[in-house]
Motif scaffolding. Structure first.
Motif, PDB file in Angstrom:
ATOM      1  N   ILE A 194     -15.042 -53.490  17.929  1.00 44.18           N
ATOM      2  CA  ILE A 194     -14.409 -53.518  16.608  1.00 44.18           C
ATOM      3  C   ILE A 194     -13.575 -52.242  16.433  1.00 44.18           C
ATOM      4  CG2 ILE A 194     -14.790 -53.618  14.123  1.00 44.18           C
ATOM      5  CD1 ILE A 194     -15.721 -56.112  15.628  1.00 44.18           C
ATOM      6  N   PRO A 195     -12.282 -52.348  16.180  1.00 47.63           N
ATOM      7  CA  PRO A 195     -11.482 -51.141  15.948  1.00 47.63           C
ATOM      8  C   PRO A 195     -11.973 -50.372  14.722  1.00 47.63           C
ATOM      9  CG  PRO A 195     -10.067 -53.030  16.400  1.00 47.63           C
ATOM     10  CD  PRO A 195     -11.454 -53.567  16.204  1.00 47.63           C
ATOM     11  N   HIS A 196     -12.001 -49.060  14.832  1.00 51.46           N
ATOM     12  CA  HIS A 196     -12.376 -48.165  13.737  1.00 51.46           C
ATOM     13  C   HIS A 196     -11.210 -47.215  13.470  1.00 51.46           C
ATOM     14  CE1 HIS A 196     -16.358 -49.762  14.301  1.00 51.46           C
ATOM     15  NE2 HIS A 196     -16.870 -48.963  13.391  1.00 51.46           N
ATOM     16  N   HIS A 197     -10.739 -47.213  12.243  1.00 46.68           N
ATOM     17  CA  HIS A 197      -9.583 -46.408  11.873  1.00 46.68           C
ATOM     18  C   HIS A 197     -10.003 -45.168  11.081  1.00 46.68           C
ATOM     19  CE1 HIS A 197      -6.946 -49.811  12.992  1.00 46.68           C
ATOM     20  NE2 HIS A 197      -7.915 -50.557  12.476  1.00 46.68           N
ATOM     21  N   LEU A 198      -9.168 -44.146  11.136  1.00 52.18           N
ATOM     22  CA  LEU A 198      -9.331 -42.901  10.390  1.00 52.18           C
ATOM     23  C   LEU A 198     -10.587 -42.138  10.802  1.00 52.18           C
ATOM     24  CD1 LEU A 198      -8.058 -43.855   6.821  1.00 52.18           C
ATOM     25  CD2 LEU A 198      -6.805 -43.042   8.814  1.00 52.18           C
ATOM     26  N   MET A 199     -10.822 -42.093  12.084  1.00 51.48           N
ATOM     27  CA  MET A 199     -11.833 -41.222  12.671  1.00 51.48           C
ATOM     28  C   MET A 199     -11.129 -40.273  13.646  1.00 51.48           C
ATOM     29  SD  MET A 199     -15.146 -43.538  13.647  1.00 51.48           S
ATOM     30  CE  MET A 199     -16.375 -43.987  12.440  1.00 51.48           C
ATOM     31  N   ASP A 200     -11.652 -39.067  13.758  1.00 49.02           N
ATOM     32  CA  ASP A 200     -11.212 -38.142  14.815  1.00 49.02           C
ATOM     33  C   ASP A 200      -9.734 -37.781  14.742  1.00 49.02           C
ATOM     34  OD1 ASP A 200     -13.809 -38.156  15.952  1.00 49.02           O
ATOM     35  OD2 ASP A 200     -13.357 -40.014  17.013  1.00 49.02           O
ATOM     36  N   PHE A 201      -9.173 -37.665  13.552  1.00 49.99           N
ATOM     37  CA  PHE A 201      -7.768 -37.308  13.459  1.00 49.99           C
ATOM     38  C   PHE A 201      -7.540 -35.857  13.036  1.00 49.99           C
ATOM     39  CE2 PHE A 201      -8.815 -39.102   9.304  1.00 49.99           C
ATOM     40  CZ  PHE A 201      -8.242 -38.199   8.413  1.00 49.99           C
TER      41      PHE A 201
ATOM     42  N   GLY B  95     -14.994 -34.153  17.568  1.00 50.32           N
ATOM     43  CA  GLY B  95     -16.080 -33.353  18.101  1.00 50.32           C
ATOM     44  C   GLY B  95     -17.299 -33.269  17.213  1.00 50.32           C
ATOM     45  N   MET B  96     -17.162 -33.627  15.963  1.00 51.42           N
ATOM     46  CA  MET B  96     -18.312 -33.648  15.050  1.00 51.42           C
ATOM     47  C   MET B  96     -18.910 -35.053  15.098  1.00 51.42           C
ATOM     48  SD  MET B  96     -16.913 -31.249  11.898  1.00 51.42           S
ATOM     49  CE  MET B  96     -18.323 -31.589  10.864  1.00 51.42           C
ATOM     50  N   ASP B  97     -19.678 -35.291  16.124  1.00 50.45           N
ATOM     51  CA  ASP B  97     -20.163 -36.632  16.413  1.00 50.45           C
ATOM     52  C   ASP B  97     -21.646 -36.795  16.106  1.00 50.45           C
ATOM     53  OD1 ASP B  97     -17.585 -37.183  17.380  1.00 50.45           O
ATOM     54  OD2 ASP B  97     -18.129 -36.500  19.396  1.00 50.45           O
ATOM     55  N   ILE B  98     -22.465 -35.933  16.691  1.00 50.63           N
ATOM     56  CA  ILE B  98     -23.914 -36.058  16.503  1.00 50.63           C
ATOM     57  C   ILE B  98     -24.292 -35.798  15.055  1.00 50.63           C
ATOM     58  CG2 ILE B  98     -26.157 -35.092  17.146  1.00 50.63           C
ATOM     59  CD1 ILE B  98     -24.927 -34.421  19.890  1.00 50.63           C
ATOM     60  N   GLY B  99     -23.802 -34.712  14.498  1.00 54.87           N
ATOM     61  CA  GLY B  99     -24.207 -34.314  13.155  1.00 54.87           C
ATOM     62  C   GLY B  99     -23.673 -35.187  12.037  1.00 54.87           C
ATOM     63  N   THR B 100     -22.655 -36.002  12.319  1.00 57.08           N
ATOM     64  CA  THR B 100     -22.126 -36.910  11.296  1.00 57.08           C
ATOM     65  C   THR B 100     -22.597 -38.347  11.517  1.00 57.08           C
ATOM     66  OG1 THR B 100     -20.092 -37.419  12.530  1.00 57.08           O
ATOM     67  CG2 THR B 100     -20.050 -35.485  11.069  1.00 57.08           C
ATOM     68  N   ALA B 101     -23.437 -38.544  12.537  1.00 54.71           N
ATOM     69  CA  ALA B 101     -23.918 -39.894  12.888  1.00 54.71           C
ATOM     70  C   ALA B 101     -22.746 -40.837  13.144  1.00 54.71           C
ATOM     71  CB  ALA B 101     -24.821 -40.452  11.796  1.00 54.71           C
ATOM     72  N   LYS B 102     -21.717 -40.300  13.785  1.00 55.60           N
ATOM     73  CA  LYS B 102     -20.545 -41.111  14.113  1.00 55.60           C
ATOM     74  C   LYS B 102     -20.918 -42.152  15.166  1.00 55.60           C
ATOM     75  CE  LYS B 102     -16.822 -38.674  14.356  1.00 55.60           C
ATOM     76  NZ  LYS B 102     -15.948 -37.645  14.951  1.00 55.60           N
ATOM     77  N   LEU B 103     -20.568 -43.379  14.921  1.00 56.39           N
ATOM     78  CA  LEU B 103     -20.899 -44.452  15.841  1.00 56.39           C
ATOM     79  C   LEU B 103     -20.107 -44.262  17.138  1.00 56.39           C
ATOM     80  CD1 LEU B 103     -22.784 -46.936  15.502  1.00 56.39           C
ATOM     81  CD2 LEU B 103     -20.719 -48.286  15.060  1.00 56.39           C
ATOM     82  N   PRO B 104     -20.772 -44.094  18.278  1.00 57.61           N
ATOM     83  CA  PRO B 104     -20.045 -43.916  19.540  1.00 57.61           C
ATOM     84  C   PRO B 104     -19.196 -45.147  19.849  1.00 57.61           C
ATOM     85  CG  PRO B 104     -22.376 -43.358  19.791  1.00 57.61           C
ATOM     86  CD  PRO B 104     -22.227 -44.051  18.467  1.00 57.61           C
ATOM     87  N   PRO B 105     -18.057 -44.956  20.510  1.00 56.17           N
ATOM     88  CA  PRO B 105     -17.181 -46.105  20.814  1.00 56.17           C
ATOM     89  C   PRO B 105     -17.895 -47.245  21.517  1.00 56.17           C
ATOM     90  CG  PRO B 105     -16.044 -44.044  21.261  1.00 56.17           C
ATOM     91  CD  PRO B 105     -17.455 -43.677  20.912  1.00 56.17           C
ATOM     92  N   GLU B 106     -18.831 -46.919  22.405  1.00 56.47           N
ATOM     93  CA  GLU B 106     -19.512 -47.976  23.148  1.00 56.47           C
ATOM     94  C   GLU B 106     -20.460 -48.792  22.273  1.00 56.47           C
ATOM     95  OE1 GLU B 106     -21.810 -44.099  23.859  1.00 56.47           O
ATOM     96  OE2 GLU B 106     -19.711 -44.759  23.707  1.00 56.47           O
TER      97      GLU B 106
END
Length: 311
Positions: free
Chosen positions: A63-70, A47-58
């Motif tokens: 490319i698989p991304h590990h150790l996010m959103d756990f 849920g901390m997506d916008i403020g952490t500049a997390k790359l959206p899945p789309e």
């Protein structure tokens, strides 16, 4: 390219926030059949997506991304726990013939994944007994006890809390606490690529990035995480942007003030990141603005890698 992914090193893309690490990691993953492993401690949180500049899945290009959103925003983790998870992820990626690419600017977390770095455990009963002894015998007596078993640590520390910790580690492991001090030695063959560039341009990038976060709905994101426990955890609410915009939710600040405070705090954080990574002589620095950035980074990945003992 004839070099197989299993022959390539572990790659780490590091540097300050806003320097383009995520994009370079994607390009390298596409070139070398790789997968990304997150080393940004605030991107652990769902849920901390916008403020952490997390790359959206789309935008991850498959490319698989590990150790996010756990983690939920109520939860916390430790560097030691991250080390275990990161090394398991690295081994998993390699087991499938892919190139692991660690990417993120949380310096201690990155180092825990890359370097020989041990985290001795703790025992509440032993810790309590030593704290009681400190209270009754005094710091001088505890320092003398530490000097007898670990003179290196005794010469470095002088406060009671750290003396107790050093004695606890010795009692639990039979080893001096100083033997657990980190060394700059890779666990496996590794290439660290650092991104840096013009400081004024970085400041401009960071300001624009924060302003985009605000226009994309950072305030709403913060408000939506409050029922999820944003205020309850020890860490999540302290993240850049979140602590500033919580005050907006509370009515003690304004969007304009929170935006400016977040820009200033982000610049300060970027400066600390650069200080951390600049202290590591093994990082190979590239300018994010150089026209051949990707080719230069790819050449570093493909060069004969130094092993753990050579790093």
């Amino acid at each position: 390219m004839s070099t197989g992914a299993l022959e390539l090193p572990l790659v780490a893309v590091v540097g300050p926030t806003g320097s383009g690490k995520s994009e370079l990691a994607l390009q390298l993953a596409e070139r070398f059949n790789g997968e990304a492993i997150n080393a940004d401690s605030m991107q652990f949180y769902r849920g901390m997506d916008i403020g952490t500049a997390k790359l959206p899945p789309e935008q991850r290009r498959g490319i698989p991304h590990h150790l996010m959103d756990f983690l939920s925003v109520r939860e916390d983790t430790t560097v030691a726990a991250f080390q275990t998870m990161a090394r398991a992820a690295i081994a998993d990626v390699r087991s499938r013939g892919k190139l692991p690419i660690l990417v993120g600017g949380s310096g201690l977390y990155a180092r825990a994944a890359l370097d020989i770095l041990e985290f001795p455990g703790t025992d509440p009963a032993v810790r309590t007994a030593l704290e009681d002894e400190l209270e009754s015998a005094g710091l001088a007596a505890m320092l003398a006890r530490l000097t007898a078993v670990d003179p290196v640590s005794a010469a470095r520390i002088s406060d009671g809390k750290r003396v107790v910790r050093a004695l606890e580690v010795h009692e639990l492991t039979g080893r001096p606490f100083s033997s657990f001090m980190p060394v700059r030695q890779y666990v496996t063959s590794t290439v660290q690529i650092g991104l840096d560039g013009n400081r004024a341009e970085l400041h401009r990038r960071l300001a624009a990035r924060v302003e985009t976060m605000v226009s994309d709905g950072l305030l709403d994101e913060v408000a939506s995480l409050i029922p999820e426990g944003l205020r309850d955890g020890r860490t999540a609410h302290k993240a850049l942007g979140y602590q500033q915009f919580l005050r907006v939710v509370d009515g003690t600040s304004t969007v304009a003030r929170a935006t400016e405070e977040t820009i200033v705090a982000t610049r300060q954080f970027a400066r600390r990141q650069l200080t951390w990574f600049r202290a590591d002589p093994r990082v190979q620095w590239l300018d994010w603005a150089q026209p051949d950035l990707f080719d230069a980074a790819a050449a570093l990945v493909a060069q004969p890698a130094k092993g753990a003992a050579d790093a």
